[in-house]
Design a protein around this motif. Structure first.
Motif, PDB file in Angstrom:
ATOM      1  N   UNK A 153       6.648   5.593  -3.437  1.00 25.64           N
ATOM      2  CA  UNK A 153       7.426   6.336  -2.844  1.00 25.64           C
ATOM      3  C   UNK A 153       8.253   5.727  -2.145  1.00 25.64           C
ATOM      4  N   UNK A 154       8.436   4.489  -1.503  1.00 25.50           N
ATOM      5  CA  UNK A 154       9.561   3.974  -0.977  1.00 25.50           C
ATOM      6  C   UNK A 154      10.262   2.735  -1.495  1.00 25.50           C
ATOM      7  N   UNK A 155       9.691   2.357  -2.838  1.00 22.25           N
ATOM      8  CA  UNK A 155      10.063   1.187  -3.550  1.00 22.25           C
ATOM      9  C   UNK A 155       9.590  -0.161  -2.787  1.00 22.25           C
ATOM     10  N   UNK A 156      10.121  -1.094  -3.162  1.00 26.33           N
ATOM     11  CA  UNK A 156       9.845  -2.541  -2.865  1.00 26.33           C
ATOM     12  C   UNK A 156      10.551  -3.184  -1.948  1.00 26.33           C
ATOM     13  N   UNK A 157      10.009  -3.520  -0.623  1.00 26.24           N
ATOM     14  CA  UNK A 157      10.883  -4.245   0.426  1.00 26.24           C
ATOM     15  C   UNK A 157      10.906  -5.777   0.092  1.00 26.24           C
ATOM     16  N   UNK A 171       0.247  -5.607   8.351  1.00 24.63           N
ATOM     17  CA  UNK A 171       1.597  -4.993   8.767  1.00 24.63           C
ATOM     18  C   UNK A 171       2.003  -4.193   7.302  1.00 24.63           C
ATOM     19  N   UNK A 172       2.436  -2.727   7.718  1.00 26.91           N
ATOM     20  CA  UNK A 172       2.652  -2.124   6.585  1.00 26.91           C
ATOM     21  C   UNK A 172       4.371  -1.872   6.927  1.00 26.91           C
ATOM     22  N   UNK A 173       4.878  -2.638   5.557  1.00 25.41           N
ATOM     23  CA  UNK A 173       6.549  -2.933   5.626  1.00 25.41           C
ATOM     24  C   UNK A 173       7.106  -2.553   4.337  1.00 25.41           C
ATOM     25  N   UNK A 231       4.035  -4.328   0.953  1.00 31.27           N
ATOM     26  CA  UNK A 231       5.164  -4.699   0.803  1.00 31.27           C
ATOM     27  C   UNK A 231       6.078  -3.403  -0.303  1.00 31.27           C
ATOM     28  N   UNK A 232       5.207  -2.706  -0.799  1.00 31.07           N
ATOM     29  CA  UNK A 232       5.830  -1.797  -1.607  1.00 31.07           C
ATOM     30  C   UNK A 232       5.229  -0.332  -1.638  1.00 31.07           C
ATOM     31  N   UNK A 233       5.511   0.762  -2.068  1.00 33.31           N
ATOM     32  CA  UNK A 233       4.969   1.849  -2.424  1.00 33.31           C
ATOM     33  C   UNK A 233       5.659   2.626  -3.678  1.00 33.31           C
ATOM     34  N   UNK A 245      -1.371  -9.259  -0.520  1.00 31.19           N
ATOM     35  CA  UNK A 245       0.108  -8.597  -0.466  1.00 31.19           C
ATOM     36  C   UNK A 245      -0.280  -7.499  -1.334  1.00 31.19           C
ATOM     37  N   UNK A 246       0.172  -6.365  -0.818  1.00 27.11           N
ATOM     38  CA  UNK A 246      -0.356  -5.148  -1.585  1.00 27.11           C
ATOM     39  C   UNK A 246       0.954  -4.257  -1.791  1.00 27.11           C
ATOM     40  N   UNK A 247       0.882  -3.490  -2.961  1.00 31.05           N
ATOM     41  CA  UNK A 247       1.820  -2.396  -2.955  1.00 31.05           C
ATOM     42  C   UNK A 247       0.831  -1.136  -3.443  1.00 31.05           C
TER      43      UNK A 247
END
Lengths: 458, 88
Positions: free
Chosen positions: A159-163, A122-124, A155-157, A194-196
Protein backbone atom coordinates in the motif's frame (compact mmCIF):
# COMPACT_ATOMS: atom_id res chain seq x y z
CA UNK A 1 -10.00 -52.68 10.64
CA UNK A 2 -12.49 -52.64 13.49
CA UNK A 3 -14.03 -49.21 14.13
CA UNK A 4 -13.07 -47.79 17.47
CA UNK A 5 -15.95 -45.55 18.50
CA UNK A 6 -15.56 -42.94 15.75
CA UNK A 7 -11.84 -43.55 15.41
CA UNK A 8 -10.08 -46.49 13.83
CA UNK A 9 -6.92 -47.97 15.29
CA UNK A 10 -5.19 -46.92 12.07
CA UNK A 11 -6.18 -43.29 12.65
CA UNK A 12 -4.77 -43.35 16.17
CA UNK A 13 -1.56 -45.05 15.16
CA UNK A 14 -1.10 -42.64 12.25
CA UNK A 15 -1.33 -39.64 14.58
CA UNK A 16 1.15 -41.22 17.01
CA UNK A 17 3.48 -41.98 14.11
CA UNK A 18 3.35 -38.34 12.96
CA UNK A 19 4.23 -37.08 16.44
CA UNK A 20 6.82 -39.62 17.48
CA UNK A 21 8.59 -40.49 14.22
CA UNK A 22 7.99 -37.52 11.93
CA UNK A 23 8.75 -34.59 14.26
CA UNK A 24 5.20 -33.25 14.18
CA UNK A 25 4.82 -30.63 16.85
CA UNK A 26 3.33 -27.28 17.65
CA UNK A 27 6.32 -25.08 16.93
CA UNK A 28 5.25 -22.14 19.01
CA UNK A 29 2.54 -20.82 21.28
CA UNK A 30 3.07 -17.09 21.15
CA UNK A 31 1.26 -14.69 23.44
CA UNK A 32 0.77 -11.28 21.91
CA UNK A 33 0.65 -8.48 24.49
CA UNK A 34 -0.15 -4.86 23.78
CA UNK A 35 2.18 -2.42 25.53
CA UNK A 36 0.40 0.71 24.32
CA UNK A 37 -0.82 1.36 27.86
CA UNK A 38 2.77 1.17 29.15
CA UNK A 39 3.99 4.25 27.27
CA UNK A 40 5.34 6.86 29.69
CA UNK A 41 7.54 9.96 29.34
CA UNK A 42 9.60 8.59 32.24
CA UNK A 43 11.56 5.67 30.73
CA UNK A 44 12.02 3.93 34.09
CA UNK A 45 8.28 3.94 34.71
CA UNK A 46 7.65 2.71 31.15
CA UNK A 47 10.07 -0.19 31.66
CA UNK A 48 8.54 -1.07 35.03
CA UNK A 49 5.06 -1.02 33.51
CA UNK A 50 5.95 -3.18 30.52
CA UNK A 51 7.81 -5.69 32.70
CA UNK A 52 4.84 -5.94 35.06
CA UNK A 53 2.30 -6.32 32.25
CA UNK A 54 4.24 -9.04 30.44
CA UNK A 55 4.85 -11.00 33.63
CA UNK A 56 1.23 -10.63 34.76
CA UNK A 57 -0.17 -12.04 31.52
CA UNK A 58 2.51 -14.55 30.59
CA UNK A 59 3.45 -16.00 33.99
CA UNK A 60 1.36 -19.13 33.36
CA UNK A 61 2.18 -19.47 29.66
CA UNK A 62 4.96 -22.03 30.10
CA UNK A 63 3.22 -24.26 32.71
CA UNK A 64 -0.06 -24.22 30.77
CA UNK A 65 1.72 -25.21 27.55
CA UNK A 66 3.58 -27.98 29.36
CA UNK A 67 0.33 -29.35 30.76
CA UNK A 68 -1.39 -29.27 27.35
CA UNK A 69 1.62 -30.94 25.81
CA UNK A 70 1.46 -33.73 28.37
CA UNK A 71 -2.31 -34.25 28.24
CA UNK A 72 -2.65 -34.22 24.47
CA UNK A 73 0.63 -35.91 23.74
CA UNK A 74 1.78 -33.22 21.33
CA UNK A 75 5.10 -31.47 21.87
CA UNK A 76 4.98 -27.66 22.11
CA UNK A 77 8.52 -26.67 21.27
CA UNK A 78 8.56 -22.95 21.99
CA UNK A 79 6.64 -20.60 24.24
CA UNK A 80 7.10 -16.97 23.30
CA UNK A 81 5.79 -13.46 23.72
CA UNK A 82 5.34 -10.77 21.07
CA UNK A 83 4.77 -7.16 22.11
CA UNK A 84 3.78 -3.84 20.57
CA UNK A 85 6.65 -2.37 18.51
CA UNK A 86 8.80 -0.69 21.14
CA UNK A 87 9.39 2.34 18.88
CA UNK A 88 5.77 3.30 19.64
CA UNK A 89 6.64 3.58 23.34
CA UNK A 90 9.71 5.69 22.61
CA UNK A 91 7.73 8.43 20.87
CA UNK A 92 6.58 9.99 24.14
CA UNK A 93 9.97 9.57 25.84
CA UNK A 94 12.39 11.64 23.74
CA UNK A 95 15.28 11.27 26.18
CA UNK A 96 14.90 7.54 26.81
CA UNK A 97 17.66 5.06 26.05
CA UNK A 98 15.89 2.42 23.90
CA UNK A 99 18.28 -0.29 25.13
CA UNK A 100 16.77 0.01 28.62
CA UNK A 101 13.45 -1.15 27.11
CA UNK A 102 15.20 -4.12 25.46
CA UNK A 103 16.72 -5.07 28.79
CA UNK A 104 13.32 -4.85 30.50
CA UNK A 105 11.89 -7.17 27.82
CA UNK A 106 14.79 -9.58 28.36
CA UNK A 107 14.20 -9.61 32.12
CA UNK A 108 10.49 -10.27 31.63
CA UNK A 109 11.30 -13.14 29.24
CA UNK A 110 13.64 -14.62 31.85
CA UNK A 111 11.06 -14.31 34.61
CA UNK A 112 8.30 -16.11 32.69
CA UNK A 113 10.68 -18.72 31.26
CA UNK A 114 10.09 -18.16 27.53
CA UNK A 115 12.87 -18.55 24.98
CA UNK A 116 12.28 -15.45 22.81
CA UNK A 117 10.43 -12.16 23.08
CA UNK A 118 9.71 -10.26 19.86
CA UNK A 119 8.75 -6.68 19.27
CA UNK A 120 11.91 -4.62 19.56
CA UNK A 121 10.55 -3.24 16.34
CA UNK A 122 9.71 -0.23 14.25
CA UNK A 123 7.18 0.12 11.43
CA UNK A 124 8.63 2.66 9.01
CA UNK A 125 7.21 1.62 5.65
CA UNK A 126 6.11 5.12 4.75
CA UNK A 127 8.35 7.19 6.96
CA UNK A 128 9.80 7.64 10.44
CA UNK A 129 7.75 8.81 13.39
CA UNK A 130 9.09 9.88 16.77
CA UNK A 131 11.09 7.04 18.27
CA UNK A 132 11.60 5.02 15.07
CA UNK A 133 15.09 6.20 14.15
CA UNK A 134 16.32 5.94 17.75
CA UNK A 135 15.03 2.40 17.98
CA UNK A 136 16.60 1.33 14.69
CA UNK A 137 19.96 2.85 15.62
CA UNK A 138 19.91 1.06 18.97
CA UNK A 139 19.26 -2.42 17.51
CA UNK A 140 22.94 -3.54 17.38
CA UNK A 141 23.53 -2.62 21.02
CA UNK A 142 20.17 -4.00 22.16
CA UNK A 143 20.68 -7.37 20.48
CA UNK A 144 24.25 -7.65 21.72
CA UNK A 145 23.33 -6.88 25.34
CA UNK A 146 20.25 -9.12 25.60
CA UNK A 147 19.73 -12.84 25.12
CA UNK A 148 16.08 -13.33 24.22
CA UNK A 149 15.01 -10.13 22.53
CA UNK A 150 14.17 -10.26 18.82
CA UNK A 151 13.95 -7.27 16.55
CA UNK A 152 12.23 -6.44 13.29
CA UNK A 153 11.80 -3.43 11.04
CA UNK A 154 9.05 -3.12 8.44
CA UNK A 155 10.45 -1.06 5.57
CA UNK A 156 7.74 -1.48 2.96
CA UNK A 157 4.18 -2.45 2.17
CA UNK A 158 2.17 -2.95 -1.00
CA UNK A 159 0.00 0.00 0.00
CA UNK A 160 2.78 2.46 0.78
CA UNK A 161 5.79 1.40 -1.27
CA UNK A 162 9.32 0.91 0.02
CA UNK A 163 11.01 3.40 2.35
CA UNK A 164 14.47 3.39 0.81
CA UNK A 165 15.86 5.72 3.51
CA UNK A 166 15.08 2.95 6.00
CA UNK A 167 16.49 0.31 3.65
CA UNK A 168 19.70 2.33 3.39
CA UNK A 169 20.04 2.27 7.20
CA UNK A 170 19.53 -1.47 7.59
CA UNK A 171 22.71 -2.72 5.89
CA UNK A 172 24.91 -1.00 8.48
CA UNK A 173 22.57 -2.04 11.31
CA UNK A 174 22.82 -5.73 10.29
CA UNK A 175 26.62 -5.54 9.93
CA UNK A 176 27.06 -3.74 13.25
CA UNK A 177 24.79 -6.28 15.00
CA UNK A 178 26.87 -9.14 13.60
CA UNK A 179 30.13 -7.44 14.60
CA UNK A 180 28.98 -6.78 18.16
CA UNK A 181 28.08 -10.45 18.55
CA UNK A 182 31.02 -11.81 16.53
CA UNK A 183 32.34 -13.83 19.48
CA UNK A 184 28.90 -15.51 19.74
CA UNK A 185 28.82 -16.60 16.07
CA UNK A 186 27.22 -13.30 15.05
CA UNK A 187 23.96 -14.49 16.59
CA UNK A 188 22.57 -10.96 16.97
CA UNK A 189 21.92 -10.79 13.24
CA UNK A 190 19.90 -14.03 13.45
CA UNK A 191 17.48 -12.18 15.73
CA UNK A 192 16.87 -9.29 13.33
CA UNK A 193 14.35 -9.39 10.47
CA UNK A 194 13.72 -6.71 7.85
CA UNK A 195 10.18 -7.03 6.48
CA UNK A 196 7.98 -5.91 3.67
CA UNK A 197 4.25 -6.39 4.44
CA UNK A 198 4.97 -7.62 8.00
CA UNK A 199 1.94 -9.41 9.48
CA UNK A 200 0.70 -8.10 12.82
CA UNK A 201 -0.18 -11.54 14.21
CA UNK A 202 2.88 -13.57 13.23
CA UNK A 203 3.74 -16.06 16.00
CA UNK A 204 7.17 -16.98 14.60
CA UNK A 205 10.43 -15.43 15.69
CA UNK A 206 12.46 -13.45 15.03
CA UNK A 207 9.81 -11.39 13.26
CA UNK A 208 6.91 -11.58 15.72
CA UNK A 209 5.45 -8.37 17.10
CA UNK A 210 1.99 -7.48 18.38
CA UNK A 211 0.22 -5.20 15.91
CA UNK A 212 -1.82 -2.20 17.03
CA UNK A 213 -5.02 -3.65 15.56
CA UNK A 214 -4.77 -6.73 17.77
CA UNK A 215 -6.63 -7.35 21.07
CA UNK A 216 -4.90 -6.40 24.32
CA UNK A 217 -3.66 -9.96 24.80
CA UNK A 218 -3.98 -12.87 22.38
CA UNK A 219 -2.67 -16.39 21.78
CA UNK A 220 -1.31 -17.24 18.33
CA UNK A 221 -0.09 -20.64 17.22
CA UNK A 222 2.62 -21.73 14.80
CA UNK A 223 2.50 -25.33 13.65
CA UNK A 224 5.24 -27.46 12.17
CA UNK A 225 5.25 -30.67 10.20
CA UNK A 226 7.60 -30.90 7.19
CA UNK A 227 8.50 -34.42 8.41
CA UNK A 228 4.86 -35.50 8.35
CA UNK A 229 4.34 -34.05 4.85
CA UNK A 230 7.47 -35.75 3.52
CA UNK A 231 6.45 -39.06 5.03
CA UNK A 232 2.93 -38.78 3.57
CA UNK A 233 4.43 -38.09 0.14
CA UNK A 234 6.78 -41.06 0.42
CA UNK A 235 4.02 -43.42 1.57
CA UNK A 236 0.91 -42.19 -0.21
CA UNK A 237 2.04 -40.32 -3.31
CA UNK A 238 3.97 -43.06 -5.10
CA UNK A 239 3.08 -42.99 -8.80
CA UNK A 240 0.67 -40.06 -8.41
CA UNK A 241 0.73 -37.09 -10.75
CA UNK A 242 1.20 -33.62 -9.28
CA UNK A 243 -2.53 -33.05 -8.68
CA UNK A 244 -2.41 -36.20 -6.56
CA UNK A 245 0.70 -34.91 -4.78
CA UNK A 246 -1.14 -31.67 -3.96
CA UNK A 247 -4.05 -33.67 -2.52
CA UNK A 248 -1.71 -35.66 -0.25
CA UNK A 249 -0.12 -32.42 1.00
CA UNK A 250 -3.56 -30.87 1.60
CA UNK A 251 -4.76 -33.81 3.66
CA UNK A 252 -1.61 -33.78 5.80
CA UNK A 253 -1.72 -30.00 6.26
CA UNK A 254 -5.32 -30.36 7.42
CA UNK A 255 -4.33 -32.77 10.19
CA UNK A 256 -1.35 -30.67 11.25
CA UNK A 257 -3.42 -27.50 11.40
CA UNK A 258 -6.23 -29.14 13.36
CA UNK A 259 -3.73 -29.95 16.09
CA UNK A 260 -2.62 -26.32 16.14
CA UNK A 261 -6.22 -25.13 16.30
CA UNK A 262 -6.94 -27.47 19.23
CA UNK A 263 -3.85 -26.35 21.14
CA UNK A 264 -4.72 -22.69 20.51
CA UNK A 265 -8.28 -23.08 21.75
CA UNK A 266 -7.25 -25.04 24.84
CA UNK A 267 -4.36 -22.69 25.66
CA UNK A 268 -6.50 -19.58 25.21
CA UNK A 269 -9.17 -20.96 27.50
CA UNK A 270 -6.68 -22.05 30.16
CA UNK A 271 -4.96 -18.65 30.12
CA UNK A 272 -8.16 -16.62 29.92
CA UNK A 273 -6.97 -14.99 26.70
CA UNK A 274 -8.67 -14.95 23.28
CA UNK A 275 -7.29 -17.36 20.72
CA UNK A 276 -6.08 -15.42 17.69
CA UNK A 277 -4.81 -17.37 14.73
CA UNK A 278 -3.06 -20.49 13.55
CA UNK A 279 -0.13 -19.72 11.27
CA UNK A 280 -0.08 -22.46 8.65
CA UNK A 281 3.60 -22.14 7.84
CA UNK A 282 5.46 -25.41 7.56
CA UNK A 283 8.44 -24.63 9.77
CA UNK A 284 11.51 -26.85 9.47
CA UNK A 285 14.13 -27.54 12.14
CA UNK A 286 17.73 -28.65 11.74
CA UNK A 287 16.65 -32.15 12.90
CA UNK A 288 17.10 -34.78 10.21
CA UNK A 289 13.77 -35.46 8.51
CA UNK A 290 12.16 -32.16 9.53
CA UNK A 291 13.09 -30.38 6.35
CA UNK A 292 11.25 -28.48 3.61
CA UNK A 293 14.08 -29.43 1.24
CA UNK A 294 13.27 -33.10 1.91
CA UNK A 295 9.62 -32.46 1.02
CA UNK A 296 10.61 -30.88 -2.30
CA UNK A 297 13.01 -33.72 -2.98
CA UNK A 298 10.26 -36.25 -2.16
CA UNK A 299 8.30 -34.71 -5.06
CA UNK A 300 11.08 -35.85 -7.38
CA UNK A 301 13.90 -33.30 -7.40
CA UNK A 302 17.41 -34.73 -7.07
CA UNK A 303 18.42 -31.86 -4.79
CA UNK A 304 16.67 -28.70 -3.73
CA UNK A 305 18.04 -25.87 -5.86
CA UNK A 306 17.56 -27.80 -9.10
CA UNK A 307 15.36 -26.24 -11.78
CA UNK A 308 11.84 -27.19 -10.77
CA UNK A 309 12.40 -26.17 -7.14
CA UNK A 310 10.36 -22.98 -7.46
CA UNK A 311 7.47 -24.85 -9.10
CA UNK A 312 7.52 -27.60 -6.47
CA UNK A 313 7.59 -25.02 -3.69
CA UNK A 314 4.66 -23.13 -5.26
CA UNK A 315 2.65 -26.37 -5.28
CA UNK A 316 3.60 -27.15 -1.69
CA UNK A 317 2.84 -23.67 -0.39
CA UNK A 318 -0.57 -23.54 -2.05
CA UNK A 319 -1.59 -27.05 -0.97
CA UNK A 320 -0.57 -26.33 2.65
CA UNK A 321 -2.82 -23.26 2.67
CA UNK A 322 -5.76 -25.09 1.10
CA UNK A 323 -5.55 -27.90 3.65
CA UNK A 324 -4.95 -25.48 6.48
CA UNK A 325 -7.82 -23.06 5.89
CA UNK A 326 -10.26 -25.98 5.98
CA UNK A 327 -8.88 -26.99 9.37
CA UNK A 328 -8.92 -23.68 11.19
CA UNK A 329 -11.52 -21.00 11.59
CA UNK A 330 -8.86 -18.38 12.03
CA UNK A 331 -5.76 -18.45 9.90
CA UNK A 332 -3.17 -15.70 9.90
CA UNK A 333 0.45 -14.80 10.41
CA UNK A 334 2.77 -15.71 7.59
CA UNK A 335 1.09 -18.96 6.50
CA UNK A 336 3.41 -20.36 3.88
CA UNK A 337 6.40 -22.65 3.70
CA UNK A 338 9.55 -21.39 5.43
CA UNK A 339 12.90 -21.83 3.76
CA UNK A 340 15.45 -20.76 6.39
CA UNK A 341 18.69 -22.19 5.09
CA UNK A 342 20.57 -22.75 8.35
CA UNK A 343 17.48 -24.26 10.06
CA UNK A 344 16.85 -26.93 7.44
CA UNK A 345 19.19 -29.92 7.13
CA UNK A 346 18.30 -30.48 3.45
CA UNK A 347 18.86 -26.82 2.55
CA UNK A 348 22.21 -26.82 4.38
CA UNK A 349 23.33 -29.88 2.42
CA UNK A 350 22.26 -28.38 -0.91
CA UNK A 351 23.96 -25.06 -0.11
CA UNK A 352 27.16 -26.88 0.90
CA UNK A 353 27.13 -28.77 -2.40
CA UNK A 354 26.78 -25.44 -4.21
CA UNK A 355 23.49 -26.53 -5.81
CA UNK A 356 21.33 -24.12 -3.83
CA UNK A 357 22.43 -20.58 -4.63
CA UNK A 358 21.22 -17.21 -3.46
CA UNK A 359 19.60 -16.43 -6.81
CA UNK A 360 17.49 -19.60 -6.61
CA UNK A 361 16.53 -18.82 -3.02
CA UNK A 362 15.40 -15.37 -4.13
CA UNK A 363 13.24 -16.92 -6.85
CA UNK A 364 11.76 -19.33 -4.30
CA UNK A 365 10.76 -16.43 -2.06
CA UNK A 366 8.38 -15.17 -4.76
CA UNK A 367 6.13 -18.19 -4.22
CA UNK A 368 6.38 -18.83 -0.48
CA UNK A 369 7.01 -17.11 2.80
CA UNK A 370 9.01 -15.60 4.14
CA UNK A 371 12.08 -14.46 2.26
CA UNK A 372 15.86 -14.71 2.36
CA UNK A 373 15.93 -16.33 5.76
CA UNK A 374 18.86 -17.47 7.89
CA UNK A 375 21.36 -17.05 5.09
CA UNK A 376 24.99 -16.69 6.10
CA UNK A 377 26.98 -14.26 3.97
CA UNK A 378 30.67 -13.25 4.04
CA UNK A 379 31.57 -10.89 6.89
CA UNK A 380 33.10 -8.33 4.52
CA UNK A 381 29.90 -7.92 2.50
CA UNK A 382 29.47 -4.16 1.88
CA UNK A 383 26.49 -2.61 3.70
CA UNK A 384 25.04 -1.36 0.41
CA UNK A 385 24.91 -4.92 -0.93
CA UNK A 386 22.87 -5.98 2.10
CA UNK A 387 20.60 -2.96 1.57
CA UNK A 388 20.13 -3.91 -2.07
CA UNK A 389 19.26 -7.50 -1.11
CA UNK A 390 16.63 -6.06 1.21
CA UNK A 391 15.31 -3.78 -1.55
CA UNK A 392 15.00 -6.70 -3.99
CA UNK A 393 13.15 -8.87 -1.49
CA UNK A 394 10.90 -5.99 -0.47
CA UNK A 395 10.08 -5.40 -4.14
CA UNK A 396 9.03 -9.05 -4.53
CA UNK A 397 6.78 -8.70 -1.48
CA UNK A 398 5.39 -5.31 -2.47
CA UNK A 399 4.52 -6.28 -6.03
CA UNK A 400 3.13 -9.70 -5.14
CA UNK A 401 1.11 -8.42 -2.16
CA UNK A 402 2.82 -10.85 0.18
CA UNK A 403 5.18 -10.83 3.11
CA UNK A 404 8.87 -11.02 2.36
CA UNK A 405 11.77 -10.56 4.71
CA UNK A 406 15.52 -10.62 4.92
CA UNK A 407 17.36 -12.26 7.78
CA UNK A 408 20.97 -12.57 6.71
CA UNK A 409 23.91 -13.12 8.99
CA UNK A 410 27.23 -11.59 7.99
CA UNK A 411 29.82 -14.07 9.33
CA UNK A 412 32.44 -11.70 10.67
CA UNK A 413 35.97 -12.83 9.75
CA UNK A 414 34.71 -15.58 7.44
CA UNK A 415 34.50 -15.91 3.67
CA UNK A 416 32.36 -17.86 1.21
CA UNK A 417 32.71 -21.61 1.78
CA UNK A 418 33.49 -21.30 5.51
CA UNK A 419 31.02 -22.56 8.09
CA UNK A 420 29.07 -20.90 10.90
CA UNK A 421 27.11 -22.68 13.62
CA UNK A 422 24.53 -21.10 15.98
CA UNK A 423 23.32 -24.30 17.62
CA UNK A 424 19.77 -25.13 18.63
CA UNK A 425 16.85 -24.26 16.38
CA UNK A 426 18.86 -21.59 14.57
CA UNK A 427 21.12 -24.30 13.15
CA UNK A 428 24.27 -23.91 11.09
CA UNK A 429 25.35 -23.54 7.52
CA UNK A 430 27.93 -22.59 4.93
CA UNK A 431 28.86 -18.99 4.24
CA UNK A 432 27.23 -18.47 0.83
CA UNK A 433 28.80 -16.80 -2.14
CA UNK A 434 27.12 -13.52 -3.00
CA UNK A 435 27.29 -11.10 -5.89
CA UNK A 436 29.03 -7.93 -4.62
CA UNK A 437 28.77 -5.77 -7.75
CA UNK A 438 28.05 -2.33 -6.33
CA UNK A 439 24.50 -0.96 -5.98
CA UNK A 440 26.00 2.00 -4.06
CA UNK A 441 24.46 4.88 -5.99
CA UNK A 442 21.02 3.29 -6.21
CA UNK A 443 20.88 2.71 -2.46
CA UNK A 444 22.13 6.19 -1.55
CA UNK A 445 19.52 7.95 -3.66
CA UNK A 446 17.12 7.38 -0.75
CA UNK A 447 13.49 8.42 -0.99
CA UNK A 448 10.67 5.99 -1.56
CA UNK A 449 9.86 3.43 -4.21
CA UNK A 450 6.21 4.29 -4.93
CA UNK A 451 3.49 1.76 -4.24
CA UNK A 452 2.60 -0.34 -7.29
CA UNK A 453 -0.48 0.57 -9.31
CA UNK A 454 -2.36 -2.50 -8.09
CA UNK A 455 -2.19 -1.08 -4.55
CA UNK A 456 -4.86 1.38 -5.69
CA UNK A 457 -7.79 -0.96 -5.30
CA UNK A 458 -10.32 1.36 -3.70
CA UNK B 1 -12.50 -37.23 30.64
CA UNK B 2 -11.96 -39.61 27.71
CA UNK B 3 -8.45 -40.71 26.94
CA UNK B 4 -6.67 -43.10 24.62
CA UNK B 5 -4.06 -45.51 25.96
CA UNK B 6 -1.71 -46.97 23.40
CA UNK B 7 0.66 -49.82 24.13
CA UNK B 8 3.30 -50.68 21.56
CA UNK B 9 5.98 -53.35 21.87
CA UNK B 10 6.80 -57.02 21.45
CA UNK B 11 3.75 -59.22 22.06
CA UNK B 12 3.93 -61.33 25.22
CA UNK B 13 1.71 -62.95 27.84
CA UNK B 14 -0.02 -60.58 30.24
CA UNK B 15 0.06 -57.17 28.52
CA UNK B 16 -3.71 -56.72 28.48
CA UNK B 17 -4.01 -58.18 32.00
CA UNK B 18 -1.39 -55.94 33.50
CA UNK B 19 -2.47 -52.70 31.85
CA UNK B 20 -6.15 -53.31 32.62
CA UNK B 21 -5.31 -54.14 36.24
CA UNK B 22 -3.46 -50.84 36.53
CA UNK B 23 -6.52 -49.10 35.02
CA UNK B 24 -8.88 -50.81 37.46
CA UNK B 25 -6.71 -49.82 40.43
CA UNK B 26 -6.89 -46.21 39.27
CA UNK B 27 -10.70 -46.46 38.81
CA UNK B 28 -10.30 -45.99 35.08
CA UNK B 29 -13.14 -47.51 33.06
CA UNK B 30 -12.15 -49.29 29.86
CA UNK B 31 -14.72 -48.56 27.14
CA UNK B 32 -13.13 -50.37 24.24
CA UNK B 33 -10.00 -52.32 23.45
CA UNK B 34 -8.56 -53.12 20.05
CA UNK B 35 -5.34 -54.89 19.16
CA UNK B 36 -3.43 -54.87 15.93
CA UNK B 37 0.04 -55.51 14.50
CA UNK B 38 1.95 -52.39 13.46
CA UNK B 39 5.02 -53.13 11.31
CA UNK B 40 5.54 -56.39 13.14
CA UNK B 41 5.02 -54.85 16.58
CA UNK B 42 2.08 -55.49 18.86
CA UNK B 43 -0.15 -52.46 19.28
CA UNK B 44 -3.04 -52.26 21.73
CA UNK B 45 -5.34 -49.29 21.88
CA UNK B 46 -7.81 -48.65 24.69
CA UNK B 47 -10.47 -45.99 24.91
CA UNK B 48 -10.96 -45.22 28.58
CA UNK B 49 -12.82 -42.84 30.86
CA UNK B 50 -10.94 -41.28 33.75
CA UNK B 51 -12.61 -40.45 37.07
CA UNK B 52 -12.89 -36.71 37.67
CA UNK B 53 -10.11 -36.56 40.25
CA UNK B 54 -7.53 -38.36 38.12
CA UNK B 55 -5.21 -36.42 35.82
CA UNK B 56 -3.67 -37.74 32.63
CA UNK B 57 -0.28 -37.14 34.22
CA UNK B 58 -0.84 -39.38 37.24
CA UNK B 59 -2.42 -42.14 35.13
CA UNK B 60 0.52 -41.88 32.79
CA UNK B 61 2.97 -42.41 35.67
CA UNK B 62 1.11 -45.52 36.83
CA UNK B 63 0.82 -47.02 33.35
CA UNK B 64 4.43 -46.27 32.50
CA UNK B 65 5.48 -48.28 35.54
CA UNK B 66 3.45 -51.21 34.24
CA UNK B 67 4.82 -50.63 30.73
CA UNK B 68 8.42 -50.67 31.96
CA UNK B 69 7.86 -53.98 33.76
CA UNK B 70 6.47 -55.43 30.51
CA UNK B 71 9.11 -53.85 28.27
CA UNK B 72 6.47 -52.06 26.18
CA UNK B 73 5.88 -48.41 25.40
CA UNK B 74 2.72 -46.92 26.92
CA UNK B 75 1.25 -43.53 26.19
CA UNK B 76 -1.88 -41.82 27.47
CA UNK B 77 -3.42 -38.82 25.75
CA UNK B 78 -6.77 -37.08 25.70
CA UNK B 79 -9.03 -38.37 22.97
CA UNK B 80 -9.62 -34.96 21.33
CA UNK B 81 -6.23 -34.95 19.59
CA UNK B 82 -7.31 -37.96 17.51
CA UNK B 83 -10.81 -36.59 16.94
CA UNK B 84 -9.55 -33.32 15.50
CA UNK B 85 -7.02 -34.90 13.17
CA UNK B 86 -9.40 -37.48 11.74
CA UNK B 87 -12.85 -35.86 11.68
CA UNK B 88 -13.86 -33.03 9.37
Amino acid sequence: MKRFTNLSADDILETLQMIHNENLDVRTVTMGISLLDCADPDPKRACDKLYEKIVRHAENLVPVCERISMEYGIPIVNKRVAVTPIAMLLGCAPDADPVAYAKALDRAADTVGINFIGGYSALVHKGFSAGDVRLIQSIPQALSETEKVCSSVNIGTTKSGINMDAVAMMGDIILDTAKRTAERNCIGAAKLVVFCNAPEDNPFMAGAFHGVGEPDVVINIGVSGPGAVRSALQNDAKGLDLSGVAEVVKRTAFKITRMGQLVGEVAGKALGVPFGIVDLSLAPTPAIGDSIADVLEAMGLETVGAYGTTAALALLNDAVKKGGVMASGSVGGLSGAFIPVSEDAGMIKAAEKGVLKLEKLEAMTSVCSVGLDMIIVPGDTPAEVLCAMIADEAAIGMVNTKTTAVRVIPAIGKKAGDHLSFGGLLGEGPVMHINTVSPYEFIHRGGRIPAPIHALKN
Amino acid sequence: MNAVITVIGVDKVGILARISTACAQAHVNIEEVTQTILRGMFAMIMLVTLPEDLTIESLSVKLNEAGEALGVNVSVTRQEIYDVTHKV
